[in-house]
Design a protein around this motif. Structure first.
Motif, mmCIF file in Angstrom:
data_model
loop_
_atom_site.group_PDB
_atom_site.id
_atom_site.type_symbol
_atom_site.label_atom_id
_atom_site.label_comp_id
_atom_site.label_asym_id
_atom_site.label_seq_id
_atom_site.Cartn_x
_atom_site.Cartn_y
_atom_site.Cartn_z
ATOM 1 N N GLU A 175 -59.440 8.873 -17.238
ATOM 2 C CA GLU A 175 -58.111 9.272 -16.778
ATOM 3 C C GLU A 175 -58.057 10.790 -16.680
ATOM 4 O O GLU A 175 -57.869 11.486 -17.665
ATOM 5 C CB GLU A 175 -57.052 8.769 -17.774
ATOM 6 N N TRP A 176 -58.208 11.285 -15.444
ATOM 7 C CA TRP A 176 -58.227 12.739 -15.282
ATOM 8 C C TRP A 176 -57.434 13.169 -14.053
ATOM 9 O O TRP A 176 -56.501 13.945 -14.141
ATOM 10 C CB TRP A 176 -59.658 13.250 -15.190
ATOM 11 N N GLU A 177 -57.783 12.636 -12.901
ATOM 12 C CA GLU A 177 -57.069 13.030 -11.686
ATOM 13 C C GLU A 177 -55.632 12.515 -11.668
ATOM 14 O O GLU A 177 -54.725 13.179 -11.162
ATOM 15 C CB GLU A 177 -57.791 12.511 -10.442
ATOM 16 N N ASN A 224 -63.753 16.846 -9.872
ATOM 17 C CA ASN A 224 -63.812 17.732 -11.030
ATOM 18 C C ASN A 224 -63.770 19.203 -10.633
ATOM 19 O O ASN A 224 -63.777 20.075 -11.498
ATOM 20 C CB ASN A 224 -65.092 17.468 -11.834
ATOM 21 N N ASN A 225 -63.746 19.480 -9.339
ATOM 22 C CA ASN A 225 -63.678 20.842 -8.837
ATOM 23 C C ASN A 225 -64.842 21.694 -9.345
ATOM 24 O O ASN A 225 -64.666 22.824 -9.779
ATOM 25 C CB ASN A 225 -62.340 21.489 -9.227
ATOM 26 N N VAL A 226 -66.039 21.127 -9.341
ATOM 27 C CA VAL A 226 -67.214 21.863 -9.786
ATOM 28 C C VAL A 226 -68.341 21.689 -8.783
ATOM 29 O O VAL A 226 -68.322 20.805 -7.934
ATOM 30 C CB VAL A 226 -67.706 21.377 -11.166
ATOM 31 N N SER A 263 -60.418 21.372 -13.576
ATOM 32 C CA SER A 263 -59.432 20.787 -12.678
ATOM 33 C C SER A 263 -58.279 21.751 -12.477
ATOM 34 O O SER A 263 -57.931 22.511 -13.365
ATOM 35 C CB SER A 263 -58.911 19.465 -13.236
ATOM 36 N N THR A 264 -57.686 21.718 -11.304
ATOM 37 C CA THR A 264 -56.544 22.583 -11.026
ATOM 38 C C THR A 264 -55.221 21.871 -11.242
ATOM 39 O O THR A 264 -54.169 22.460 -11.087
ATOM 40 C CB THR A 264 -56.585 23.080 -9.566
ATOM 41 N N ASN A 265 -55.261 20.566 -11.581
ATOM 42 C CA ASN A 265 -53.979 19.887 -11.772
ATOM 43 C C ASN A 265 -53.403 20.253 -13.132
ATOM 44 O O ASN A 265 -54.121 20.529 -14.082
ATOM 45 C CB ASN A 265 -54.116 18.364 -11.585
ATOM 46 N N SER A 278 -58.395 4.006 -11.510
ATOM 47 C CA SER A 278 -59.147 3.445 -10.389
ATOM 48 C C SER A 278 -60.246 4.382 -9.891
ATOM 49 O O SER A 278 -61.305 3.917 -9.448
ATOM 50 C CB SER A 278 -58.199 3.091 -9.239
ATOM 51 N N ASN A 279 -60.022 5.696 -9.939
ATOM 52 C CA ASN A 279 -61.017 6.640 -9.424
ATOM 53 C C ASN A 279 -62.265 6.743 -10.297
ATOM 54 O O ASN A 279 -63.287 7.253 -9.854
ATOM 55 C CB ASN A 279 -60.401 8.040 -9.293
ATOM 56 N N ARG A 280 -62.158 6.256 -11.539
ATOM 57 C CA ARG A 280 -63.259 6.462 -12.475
ATOM 58 C C ARG A 280 -63.759 5.165 -13.107
ATOM 59 O O ARG A 280 -64.285 5.170 -14.220
ATOM 60 C CB ARG A 280 -62.833 7.455 -13.561
ATOM 61 N N GLN A 281 -63.608 4.065 -12.408
ATOM 62 C CA GLN A 281 -64.092 2.804 -12.944
ATOM 63 C C GLN A 281 -65.610 2.761 -13.072
ATOM 64 O O GLN A 281 -66.156 2.015 -13.887
ATOM 65 C CB GLN A 281 -63.591 1.647 -12.073
ATOM 66 N N ASN A 282 -66.316 3.559 -12.265
ATOM 67 C CA ASN A 282 -67.775 3.613 -12.410
ATOM 68 C C ASN A 282 -68.163 4.163 -13.782
ATOM 69 O O ASN A 282 -69.160 3.750 -14.373
ATOM 70 C CB ASN A 282 -68.410 4.442 -11.294
ATOM 71 N N ARG A 283 -67.354 5.065 -14.304
ATOM 72 C CA ARG A 283 -67.635 5.615 -15.632
ATOM 73 C C ARG A 283 -67.359 4.590 -16.719
ATOM 74 O O ARG A 283 -68.085 4.511 -17.713
ATOM 75 C CB ARG A 283 -66.805 6.880 -15.848
#
Length: 333
Positions: free
Chosen positions: A229-231, A185-187, A277-279, A237-242
């Motif tokens: 769905e962010w990155e 999240n770049n924070v 995010s910078t994307n 896959s990166n946020r399945q914990n959420r």
């Protein structure tokens, strides 16, 4: 005297499947109350680099009600976890049935269903035999809908619903979080950050809210809370914990009889740049991005995973005027 030999064959599963579907396993009971959650797990013989893209692999169930009504329900890829008290907090667990179907029946009696796996959009490459479950009566008043005179909301049983509502938003979280969650999240971890404490705090808020007469919350799927769905576009896959925590939140809301107004998309997803995010891939600037955006509405992962639409008052697509109530982009950005 003739001897009669009886051969008994024992099958690991009563489900007869073919193609890439190897077996299914009921996660919930095969007898469930009206408007509650029916869930079954599916095992495939193949794996996919991105199991969240319905153009690559799609699991679809066809449910038939006791009165003959048909309902199509999409499946989703599920990652199980064990919650632990130290980093990384969510420990991934391998499950033999990573594909799931969730459904909320609206009629009592015996339901039947079949499940199909489709690769490359349209090719059916596996099906199951006909399965059944039984839905019994319950005290659950059911779904919410607009009354016939369009003046108030009512339950499925016809009684009126008077909503006392609040927003359930993210909060500034100073509890130490995983480096992955903060870095993605770049924070700073002393700023807006997703940690195990997010779900804990939300449960506390819901409990206090319910005890004071509340029965409706609006949940925003924000990049620093339950947004999955962010990155990367169309890959969760990166946020399945959420997603795992959001399942628990939905269950908690159900137990406390609090309905949900779910905001699927918000303005963060249409910004060129933002503070989180910078994307810059979220701007709908070409056909590729429009295609990725449309996948969200065609077989929405969030809704299929919730699986219990009786809890949802409505699904607000976004907070921007450029997106219509039906979730379609009405003009270029």
């Amino acid at each position: 005297m003739k001897k009669i030999i009886i051969i008994v064959l024992l099958f690991a599963s009563k489900v007869y499947a073919n193609g890439i579907i190897s077996s299914i396993n009921n996660i919930s009971s095969t007898t469930i109350p009206l408007y509650s959650k029916f869930e079954t797990g599916i095992s495939l013989t193949k794996t996919f680099t991105n199991p969240y893209n319905p153009d690559i692999i799609s699991i679809e169930a066809q449910f038939t009600s006791p009165t003959g009504k048909l309902y199509t329900v999409y499946g989703f890829y599920y990652q199980d976890y064990q919650k632990i008290i130290t980093a990384p907090f969510w420990n991934p667990i391998t499950t033999p049935f990573p594909w799931r179907i969730r459904f909320s029946p609206n009629e009592t009696g015996t339901w039947s269903y079949t499940i199909a796996a489709k690769e490359n959009i349209s090719n059916t490459t596996g099906t199951t035999s006909l399965q059944t479950f039984v839905c019994t009566n319950s005290t659950n008043p059911g779904y919410l809908s607009v009354s016939s005179n369009k003046r108030y909301l009512q339950y499925s049983n016809g009684s009126s619903f008077f909503g006392i509502a609040e927003d359930l938003r993210a909060f500034s979280n100073t509890q130490p979080a995983t480096l992955q969650d903060c870095a993605s999240n770049n924070v700073s971890c002393t700023d807006w950050c997703y940690t195990p404490n997010t779900l804990v705090k939300h449960k506390e808020w819901i409990n206090d809210f319910k005890n004071n007469g509340g029965n409706l919350v609006r949940i925003w799927l924000e990049p620093y809370s339950y947004e999955i769905e962010w990155e990367n576009l169309n890959n969760y896959s990166n946020r399945q914990n959420r997603a795992y925590d959001f399942d628990e939140l939905i269950e908690y809301l159900s137990t406390n009889k609090v309905y949900t107004h779910l905001v699927l998309y918000n303005e963060f997803m249409l910004r060129k740049k933002d503070t989180l995010s910078t994307n810059d891939q979220w701007m709908i600037i070409d056909e590729t991005h429009r295609r990725e955006w449309s996948l969200r509405f065609r077989k929405n992962y969030r809704i299929t995973r919730a699986g219990r639409l009786g809890l949802l008052l409505c699904r607000q697509p976004a907070s921007l005027a450029t997106v219509s109530a039906g979730g379609r982009v009405t003009r270029k950005i």
